[in-house]
Design a protein around this motif. Structure first.
Motif, PDB file in Angstrom:
ATOM      1  N   GLN A 167      12.682  25.270   4.286  1.00 13.31           N
ATOM      2  CA  GLN A 167      11.826  26.188   5.215  1.00 13.31           C
ATOM      3  C   GLN A 167      10.198  26.073   4.804  1.00 13.31           C
ATOM      4  OE1 GLN A 167      13.133  26.454   8.073  1.00 13.31           O
ATOM      5  NE2 GLN A 167      14.999  25.870   7.534  1.00 13.31           N
ATOM      6  N   ARG A 168       9.928  26.174   3.573  1.00 15.47           N
ATOM      7  CA  ARG A 168       8.852  25.990   3.137  1.00 15.47           C
ATOM      8  C   ARG A 168       8.141  24.705   3.258  1.00 15.47           C
ATOM      9  NH1 ARG A 168       9.002  29.430  -2.912  1.00 15.47           N
ATOM     10  NH2 ARG A 168       9.146  31.545  -1.979  1.00 15.47           N
ATOM     11  N   ALA A 169       8.955  23.795   2.947  1.00 15.01           N
ATOM     12  CA  ALA A 169       8.590  22.157   3.267  1.00 15.01           C
ATOM     13  C   ALA A 169       8.163  22.163   4.730  1.00 15.01           C
ATOM     14  CB  ALA A 169       9.762  21.383   2.676  1.00 15.01           C
ATOM     15  N   MET A 170       8.984  22.438   5.544  1.00 12.67           N
ATOM     16  CA  MET A 170       8.942  22.178   6.887  1.00 12.67           C
ATOM     17  C   MET A 170       7.697  22.923   7.264  1.00 12.67           C
ATOM     18  SD  MET A 170      11.259  20.146   7.170  1.00 12.67           S
ATOM     19  CE  MET A 170      10.634  19.841   9.009  1.00 12.67           C
ATOM     20  N   HIS A 171       7.589  24.135   6.862  1.00  9.89           N
ATOM     21  CA  HIS A 171       6.104  25.051   7.170  1.00  9.89           C
ATOM     22  C   HIS A 171       5.051  24.145   6.494  1.00  9.89           C
ATOM     23  CE1 HIS A 171       2.897  27.846   6.409  1.00  9.89           C
ATOM     24  NE2 HIS A 171       3.365  28.395   7.461  1.00  9.89           N
ATOM     25  N   ARG A 172       4.946  23.596   5.539  1.00  4.95           N
ATOM     26  CA  ARG A 172       3.948  22.562   4.964  1.00  4.95           C
ATOM     27  C   ARG A 172       3.675  21.530   5.966  1.00  4.95           C
ATOM     28  NH1 ARG A 172       5.853  24.110   0.067  1.00  4.95           N
ATOM     29  NH2 ARG A 172       7.270  22.369  -0.152  1.00  4.95           N
ATOM     30  N   ILE A 173       4.856  20.714   6.483  1.00  2.00           N
ATOM     31  CA  ILE A 173       4.782  19.410   7.365  1.00  2.00           C
ATOM     32  C   ILE A 173       4.069  20.147   8.561  1.00  2.00           C
ATOM     33  CG2 ILE A 173       6.169  17.871   8.783  1.00  2.00           C
ATOM     34  CD1 ILE A 173       7.940  17.604   6.241  1.00  2.00           C
ATOM     35  N   ARG A 174       4.650  21.284   9.220  1.00  2.00           N
ATOM     36  CA  ARG A 174       4.022  21.669  10.451  1.00  2.00           C
ATOM     37  C   ARG A 174       2.624  21.925  10.458  1.00  2.00           C
ATOM     38  NH1 ARG A 174       9.278  24.085  10.749  1.00  2.00           N
ATOM     39  NH2 ARG A 174      10.331  23.087  12.661  1.00  2.00           N
ATOM     40  N   MET A 175       2.127  22.369   9.080  1.00  2.00           N
ATOM     41  CA  MET A 175       0.729  22.825   9.105  1.00  2.00           C
ATOM     42  C   MET A 175      -0.269  21.385   8.872  1.00  2.00           C
ATOM     43  SD  MET A 175       0.210  25.970   9.212  1.00  2.00           S
ATOM     44  CE  MET A 175      -1.555  25.765   8.785  1.00  2.00           C
ATOM     45  N   MET A 176       0.331  20.317   8.016  1.00  2.00           N
ATOM     46  CA  MET A 176      -0.018  19.354   8.100  1.00  2.00           C
ATOM     47  C   MET A 176      -0.456  18.346   9.416  1.00  2.00           C
ATOM     48  SD  MET A 176       1.773  17.721   4.554  1.00  2.00           S
ATOM     49  CE  MET A 176       1.302  16.008   4.985  1.00  2.00           C
ATOM     50  N   ILE A 177       0.631  18.655  10.342  1.00  2.00           N
ATOM     51  CA  ILE A 177       0.519  18.132  11.591  1.00  2.00           C
ATOM     52  C   ILE A 177      -0.595  18.790  12.400  1.00  2.00           C
ATOM     53  CG2 ILE A 177       1.564  17.656  13.575  1.00  2.00           C
ATOM     54  CD1 ILE A 177       4.224  17.299  12.198  1.00  2.00           C
ATOM     55  N   GLU A 178      -0.388  20.291  12.361  1.00  2.00           N
ATOM     56  CA  GLU A 178      -1.427  20.937  13.082  1.00  2.00           C
ATOM     57  C   GLU A 178      -2.786  20.491  12.652  1.00  2.00           C
ATOM     58  OE1 GLU A 178      -2.981  23.844  15.325  1.00  2.00           O
ATOM     59  OE2 GLU A 178      -1.382  23.154  15.402  1.00  2.00           O
ATOM     60  N   GLU A 179      -3.097  20.459  11.146  1.00  2.00           N
ATOM     61  CA  GLU A 179      -4.350  20.158  10.699  1.00  2.00           C
ATOM     62  C   GLU A 179      -4.727  18.746  11.154  1.00  2.00           C
ATOM     63  OE1 GLU A 179      -4.644  20.623   6.723  1.00  2.00           O
ATOM     64  OE2 GLU A 179      -4.177  22.756   6.665  1.00  2.00           O
ATOM     65  N   LYS A 180      -3.853  17.726  11.404  1.00  2.00           N
ATOM     66  CA  LYS A 180      -3.925  16.357  11.546  1.00  2.00           C
ATOM     67  C   LYS A 180      -4.384  16.391  13.100  1.00  2.00           C
ATOM     68  CE  LYS A 180      -3.828  11.847  10.738  1.00  2.00           C
ATOM     69  NZ  LYS A 180      -4.834  11.376   9.639  1.00  2.00           N
ATOM     70  N   VAL A 181      -3.730  16.994  14.063  1.00  2.00           N
ATOM     71  CA  VAL A 181      -4.146  16.787  15.289  1.00  2.00           C
ATOM     72  C   VAL A 181      -5.349  17.026  15.517  1.00  2.00           C
ATOM     73  CG1 VAL A 181      -1.844  16.789  16.075  1.00  2.00           C
ATOM     74  CG2 VAL A 181      -3.101  18.948  15.779  1.00  2.00           C
ATOM     75  N   ASP A 206      12.127  18.716  13.702  1.00  2.84           N
ATOM     76  CA  ASP A 206      13.368  19.536  13.738  1.00  2.84           C
ATOM     77  C   ASP A 206      14.404  18.890  13.087  1.00  2.84           C
ATOM     78  OD1 ASP A 206      12.285  21.638  14.709  1.00  2.84           O
ATOM     79  OD2 ASP A 206      12.789  21.409  16.727  1.00  2.84           O
ATOM     80  N   ASN A 207      14.317  17.487  13.390  1.00  2.00           N
ATOM     81  CA  ASN A 207      15.390  16.533  12.836  1.00  2.00           C
ATOM     82  C   ASN A 207      15.318  16.449  11.125  1.00  2.00           C
ATOM     83  OD1 ASN A 207      17.734  14.865  13.110  1.00  2.00           O
ATOM     84  ND2 ASN A 207      16.390  13.188  12.719  1.00  2.00           N
ATOM     85  N   ILE A 208      14.066  16.248  10.777  1.00  2.00           N
ATOM     86  CA  ILE A 208      13.770  16.216   9.317  1.00  2.00           C
ATOM     87  C   ILE A 208      14.322  17.432   8.633  1.00  2.00           C
ATOM     88  CG2 ILE A 208      11.935  16.271   7.745  1.00  2.00           C
ATOM     89  CD1 ILE A 208      10.161  14.477   9.488  1.00  2.00           C
ATOM     90  N   GLY A 209      14.002  18.692   9.025  1.00  4.00           N
ATOM     91  CA  GLY A 209      14.597  20.027   8.508  1.00  4.00           C
ATOM     92  C   GLY A 209      16.143  20.004   8.631  1.00  4.00           C
ATOM     93  N   GLN A 210      16.650  19.692   9.502  1.00  3.49           N
ATOM     94  CA  GLN A 210      18.095  19.615   9.746  1.00  3.49           C
ATOM     95  C   GLN A 210      18.754  18.716   8.628  1.00  3.49           C
ATOM     96  OE1 GLN A 210      19.484  18.731  13.452  1.00  3.49           O
ATOM     97  NE2 GLN A 210      18.502  20.546  14.457  1.00  3.49           N
ATOM     98  N   LEU A 381      21.029  10.854   6.836  1.00  2.42           N
ATOM     99  CA  LEU A 381      19.909  10.516   6.173  1.00  2.42           C
ATOM    100  C   LEU A 381      19.166   9.354   6.904  1.00  2.42           C
ATOM    101  CD1 LEU A 381      21.537  10.188   2.387  1.00  2.42           C
ATOM    102  CD2 LEU A 381      20.082  11.782   3.411  1.00  2.42           C
ATOM    103  N   GLN A 382      19.692   8.511   7.458  1.00  4.25           N
ATOM    104  CA  GLN A 382      18.913   7.209   8.392  1.00  4.25           C
ATOM    105  C   GLN A 382      18.316   8.124   9.281  1.00  4.25           C
ATOM    106  OE1 GLN A 382      18.980   4.237   7.561  1.00  4.25           O
ATOM    107  NE2 GLN A 382      20.438   3.962   6.008  1.00  4.25           N
ATOM    108  N   SER A 383      19.018   8.964  10.058  1.00  8.20           N
ATOM    109  CA  SER A 383      18.537   9.637  11.203  1.00  8.20           C
ATOM    110  C   SER A 383      17.122  10.119  10.735  1.00  8.20           C
ATOM    111  CB  SER A 383      19.443  10.362  11.932  1.00  8.20           C
ATOM    112  OG  SER A 383      18.780  11.281  12.818  1.00  8.20           O
ATOM    113  N   GLY A 384      17.358  11.241   9.785  1.00  7.83           N
ATOM    114  CA  GLY A 384      16.233  11.875   9.244  1.00  7.83           C
ATOM    115  C   GLY A 384      14.886  11.058   8.822  1.00  7.83           C
ATOM    116  N   VAL A 385      15.272  10.204   8.019  1.00  5.75           N
ATOM    117  CA  VAL A 385      14.363   9.243   7.482  1.00  5.75           C
ATOM    118  C   VAL A 385      13.526   8.350   8.583  1.00  5.75           C
ATOM    119  CG1 VAL A 385      13.844   7.296   6.177  1.00  5.75           C
ATOM    120  CG2 VAL A 385      15.285   8.944   5.193  1.00  5.75           C
ATOM    121  N   ALA A 386      14.329   8.078   9.718  1.00  6.03           N
ATOM    122  CA  ALA A 386      13.926   7.628  10.803  1.00  6.03           C
ATOM    123  C   ALA A 386      12.844   8.436  11.522  1.00  6.03           C
ATOM    124  CB  ALA A 386      14.788   7.054  11.736  1.00  6.03           C
ATOM    125  N   SER A 387      13.209   9.620  11.667  1.00  3.13           N
ATOM    126  CA  SER A 387      12.163  10.662  12.200  1.00  3.13           C
ATOM    127  C   SER A 387      10.887  10.975  11.257  1.00  3.13           C
ATOM    128  CB  SER A 387      12.884  12.046  12.413  1.00  3.13           C
ATOM    129  OG  SER A 387      13.905  11.969  13.468  1.00  3.13           O
TER     130      SER A 387
END
Length: 666
Positions: A167-181, A206-210, A381-387
């Protein structure tokens, strides 16, 4: 912004009415043409967990402890089986004279020609006539229960810590996306459809997190289980262990073959999902237009086609990847049969005990099960990496050129804006604006008119630095705006667009968007100046009336008035009105124009207008055609010149003449 969109038809998808990415007819986001390799993408995804490396070490250690305790269980249960077998066999010799030993009984059986039975008894530790040792059996079973309980506790702790890490990793990814946009140039949003972008920042994330949540713990446990079980199997019988090892190369071969095929299908699945989301978003946003023009069937047909594409890609990906689990179970069953047969032979030969074979069979199940799980996780794994690849594509997009650090200092009341030989083009081979020069003095109103595609809105985009000029410069009180920070430049600018934008919140919060620290009196004054106050009191909750993200509880006219009030409250030095009064009625337009005249005092105002009657009092009118200023001057002056402005003005008031092939008669 119609001018911008017109100039970008070669690179950006067409967009329907209602602003970028909205309304029917919007172009579909293109599927990913070439994805990154699985290895580099997976490695980069795991790199997102690096800040929690210490926690991950604890996860691995607790997993190792849990697995170690788990794999000891079958060995102890095998000993329990040996105790029961030994007790049962000892009861078969309860009538033998006291003092006869196990060795003597085996010698007697050997002498009587029962050599095979004698060989089997050599692996059984029994005392003739003693029966089952329930005390020892109870200790063993109690130990097994304690071991499994402790193992479960460690497994629970491992899962909890891993959940925190993910969940911390997903929080960081979302923050990176927020900064990027916020760092992406406007050109990215012009070519990327909104539904496709939303799919990447929601569905794919969400798929990456799952994927991380479900696969990481299972991968760690499965790998540790394979290692631990192998150690235990070799400690029991290296012959049976070799048989079990046959499953590994078969598992790897099947997984690799299936993964190669399913990776392409998962990429297609998520790309098709993004296209479908774009279709749903644009159709929902423009549902009224769809109905008005009777395009329900076309929209439904397009939706069915794209929905079928998602179905085919998803079905294919899940079907192909789903082959792994049955294949692994089949391999596991073959290994199980081989171990049972060979183990039985070795029991009969006196080379291994019944309890050890029982333990080994359990280990064989524990061995093939994680291999099957690893194989079945290939689809996840294939699905998550594709996302992840789709998210990384967003994160890797080129950003706006960085601001000057520190930005140039400009007086707070600066409002003299000038274009000095400016040139700009969206496409390398299609110049739009060239050699454009103009000067807008403080307190003046500059109106910009011209046909669609002339470059009017592009001029505003350059003022706001949504795009930077290719050559020349734009200055604010003599300072090149490119040497200022974008935040500083835009903080001095108020903008009211033809397309209203209100967020979910109260009317008060929407008006105060540009100045969150504004007082209640200032908000009411701005609302009164923009004639918002006159309808707010008719609403049940007044200024506290909640709006949804589409503000459907206000009319189009009322929404536009709220955006104008927002500009009033921001009190900008530069004011940009892009068809700001196009959605209001004639009476309201006159009232707003009176209020605007007060707002323009000591401010530079740019007005883009198609209704030329609204700009008669402008200090300077610029007539643009093909990116050039072909005429400039006051309203009466331009009419007297009988040029481009005169033609535009008359075209708006001439009655339309049907082309019937008959010459009109005056």
């Amino acid at each position: 912004m119609s001018d911008t969109k017109t100039t970008q038809t070669q690179t950006a998808p067409r967009r329907g009415p209602g602003g970028p990415g909205r309304g029917p007819g919007a172009g579909m986001g293109a599927p990913v043409q070439k994805a990154q390799n699985f290895g580099p993408s997976a490695k980069r995804l795991l790199g997102m967990l690096r800040p929690d490396a210490l926690s991950l070490i604890f996860v691995v250690l607790m997993g190792a402890v849990s697995v170690a305790l788990n794999v000891v269980g079958p060995k102890l249960l095998g000993q329990a089986t040996n105790v029961v077998v030994a007790g049962f066999i000892s009861m078969q010799f309860k009538d033998v004279p006291a003092g006869v030993t196990k060795a003597q009984i085996i010698d007697q059986l050997q002498a009587s020609g029962q050599g095979q039975v004698a060989d089997m008894l050599r692996t059984v530790d029994f005392t003739p006539g003693a029966g089952i040792d329930f005390g020892r059996l109870g200790v063993i079973i109690g130990s097994v229960l304690a071991i499994y309980l402790i193992s479960a506790v460690f497994m629970w702790l491992q899962g909890r810590i891993l959940n925190i890490v993910v969940q911390r990793a997903m929080h960081r990814i979302r923050m990176m996306i927020e900064e990027k946009v916020h760092k992406l140039p406007l050109s990215y949003y012009d070519r990327m459809q909104r539904g496709e972008l939303l799919s990447r920042v929601t569905n794919d994330v969400d798929n990456i997190g799952q994927t991380l949540q479900q696969s990481m713990s299972q991968v760690v446990i499965s790998l540790l289980t394979v290692v631990g079980v192998l150690v235990m199997m070799f400690s029991i019988s290296w012959v049976l262990a070799i048989i079990a090892l046959v499953a590994i190369p078969i598992t790897i071969l099947v997984t690799v073959l299936v993964a190669r095929r399913s990776q392409k299908l998962f990429i297609a699945q998520w790309a098709a999902t993004g296209v479908l989301n774009a279709r749903v978003e644009e159709t929902y946003s423009g549902h009224a237009i769809v109905k008005v023009f009777g395009h329900q069937r076309e929209v439904e047909s397009g939706f069915r086609a794209e929905n079928d594409a998602v179905y085919r890609a998803s079905f294919g990906a899940q079907f192909v990847s789903g082959v792994i689990m049955p294949a692994m179970m089949f391999v596991g069953n073959l290994v199980y049969v081989a171990i049972a047969v060979v183990g039985g032979i070795r029991i009969a030969s006196g080379l291994i005990s019944v309890g050890d074979v029982q333990a080994f069979i359990q280990y064989s199940r524990q061995f093939t099960q994680p291999l099957s799980q690893l194989g079945s996780m290939a689809n996840l794994l294939q699905s998550g990496v594709a996302s992840a690849e789709r998210v990384f594509e967003l994160l890797d997009e080129p950003e706006e050129t960085p601001d000057a650090d520190p930005g140039a200092a400009v007086p707070a009341d600066a409002s003299h804006l000038a274009f000095d030989d400016v040139a700009f083009q969206y496409l390398p081979d299609k110049p739009l604006i060239s050699e454009l020069s103009l000067s807008a003095s403080p307190g003046s109103t500059v109106a910009i008119v011209g046909p669609t595609g002339a470059g009017k809105t592009t001029l505003v985009n350059l003022i706001m630095r949504f795009y930077d000029v290719d050559s020349g410069r734009i200055t604010l009180d003599g300072v090149d705006t490119r040497t200022m920070t974008r935040a500083d430049l835009r903080a001095r600018t108020g903008m009211v667009l033809q397309d209203t934008w209100l967020f979910a919140g109260t009317i008060r919060e929407n008006i105060a968007y540009g100045r969150p620290d504004a007082t209640e009196d200032e908000i009411v004054d701005a609302a009164t100046a923009a004639y918002v106050d006159r309808f707010v009191h008719a609403l049940p909750d007044g200024y506290d009336t909640m709006l949804d993200d589409e503000a459907t509880n206000l009319s189009v006219e009322e929404r536009q008035l709220v955006t104008i009030a927002r500009a009033f409250l921001a009190d900008p030095r530069i004011l940009i009105l892009d068809e700001a009064t196009s959605s209001v009625d004639t009476r309201t337009e006159l009232l707003i124009q009176r209020a605007m005249s007060n707002l323009r005092v000591d401010r530079t105002s740019f007005v883009i207008a198609h209704r030329l009657s609204t700009i008669r009092d402008a200090d300077l009118i610029l007539v643009m055609e093909d990116g050039h200023i072909v005429e400039q001057g006051a309203h009466d002056e331009l009419l007297a010149a009988r040029g481009a402005y005169w033609r535009l003005y008359n075209a708006q008031f001439e009655a339309p003449v049907l082309d019937t092939g008959v010459e009109a008669v005056n």
